[in-house]
Design a protein around this motif. Sequence first.
Motif, PDB file in Angstrom:
ATOM      1  N   GLY A   1       0.797  -1.217   0.000  1.00  0.00           N
ATOM      2  CA  GLY A   1       0.000   0.000   0.000  1.00  0.00           C
ATOM      3  C   GLY A   1       0.827   1.263   0.000  1.00  0.00           C
ATOM      4  O   GLY A   1       2.059   1.250  -0.040  1.00  0.00           O
ATOM      5  N   HIS A   2       0.116   2.370   0.074  1.00  0.00           N
ATOM      6  CA  HIS A   2       0.707   3.702  -0.037  1.00  0.00           C
ATOM      7  C   HIS A   2       1.513   4.058   1.208  1.00  0.00           C
ATOM      8  O   HIS A   2       1.064   3.839   2.340  1.00  0.00           O
ATOM      9  CB  HIS A   2      -0.419   4.713  -0.228  1.00  0.00           C
TER      10      HIS A   2
ATOM     11  N   THR B   1      11.974  10.003  -0.826  1.00  0.00           N
ATOM     12  CA  THR B   1      10.742   9.751  -1.579  1.00  0.00           C
ATOM     13  C   THR B   1      11.067   9.322  -2.998  1.00  0.00           C
ATOM     14  O   THR B   1      10.533   8.328  -3.510  1.00  0.00           O
ATOM     15  CB  THR B   1       9.871  11.024  -1.612  1.00  0.00           C
TER      16      THR B   1
ATOM     17  N   ARG C   1      10.480   5.759  -4.905  1.00  0.00           N
ATOM     18  CA  ARG C   1       9.627   5.758  -6.102  1.00  0.00           C
ATOM     19  C   ARG C   1      10.339   5.114  -7.276  1.00  0.00           C
ATOM     20  O   ARG C   1       9.753   4.331  -8.033  1.00  0.00           O
ATOM     21  CB  ARG C   1       9.228   7.194  -6.456  1.00  0.00           C
TER      22      ARG C   1
ATOM     23  N   ASP D   1       5.095   2.764  -3.879  1.00  0.00           N
ATOM     24  CA  ASP D   1       4.019   3.759  -3.925  1.00  0.00           C
ATOM     25  C   ASP D   1       4.211   4.703  -2.741  1.00  0.00           C
ATOM     26  O   ASP D   1       3.867   4.371  -1.603  1.00  0.00           O
ATOM     27  CB  ASP D   1       2.668   3.037  -3.844  1.00  0.00           C
ATOM     28  N   VAL D   2       4.786   5.873  -2.991  1.00  0.00           N
ATOM     29  CA  VAL D   2       5.208   6.750  -1.895  1.00  0.00           C
ATOM     30  C   VAL D   2       4.936   8.205  -2.236  1.00  0.00           C
ATOM     31  O   VAL D   2       4.967   8.608  -3.411  1.00  0.00           O
ATOM     32  CB  VAL D   2       6.714   6.528  -1.582  1.00  0.00           C
ATOM     33  N   GLU D   3       4.693   8.984  -1.199  1.00  0.00           N
ATOM     34  CA  GLU D   3       4.436  10.425  -1.308  1.00  0.00           C
ATOM     35  C   GLU D   3       5.227  11.135  -0.219  1.00  0.00           C
ATOM     36  O   GLU D   3       5.274  10.681   0.929  1.00  0.00           O
ATOM     37  CB  GLU D   3       2.943  10.679  -1.118  1.00  0.00           C
TER      38      GLU D   3
ATOM     39  N   LEU E   1      -3.205   3.982   5.074  1.00  0.00           N
ATOM     40  CA  LEU E   1      -1.824   3.891   4.608  1.00  0.00           C
ATOM     41  C   LEU E   1      -1.243   2.501   4.810  1.00  0.00           C
ATOM     42  O   LEU E   1      -1.544   1.828   5.800  1.00  0.00           O
ATOM     43  CB  LEU E   1      -0.941   4.901   5.343  1.00  0.00           C
TER      44      LEU E   1
END
Length: 200
Positions: free
Chosen positions: A44-45, A57, A61, A66-68, A104
């Motif tokens: 997941g994120h 980050t 990526r 999947d990262v912010e 998350l």
Amino acid sequence: MSVARVRDAYAARAGEYIAVVGSIEHAADQDREYVLAWARGVGGHIIDVGCGPGQWTNYLRERGVDVEGVDPVPEFIDDARRRYPDAAYRIGHADRLDVEDASLGGVLSWYSLIHTDPDEIDALLTEFARAIRPGGGLAVGFFEGPEPAPFDHAVTTAYFWPVDLLSSRIEQAGFVVSDTQTRTDPGRRRHGAITALRRH
């Protein structure tokens, strides 16, 4: 120390900070391996809290995570978007992640809690626990020391944490600690790392 004071302290020295530690090449090889292995094991994120100028980050990526990135310093977010335009960044802070409960896969907090007063850290860990789904992951990097004591960091006051005490606080927030590491690299303060799983 207040969010505003920390934000303003970093904003005032953003260019210097980016030049000194703002690229992933500045991170130790073992830290890159550790964080990447953790992130790949998280479904997941992921939010990279306190992402600074975005190097972690983007590193994750580029490797399919999947990262912010989230940071309170606009100068860092602007720089991250310029240097790493394919990664996602936004202004925000650890005390309010602005995501749904249990949405998350994980939170990366790599040296982003170091300026948080020990009396205030539980609220941030509780926010992480709120946002991470059961079974999701948390990874924390920090300065390890014999007691939760302040010291003169180059930007603004930071705190040492004993690994056992910070692990206990993380577990009290709703996690189960899965791994702890410490080491001392030449010419650097003692490093600590903790990974944990959100309790079901």
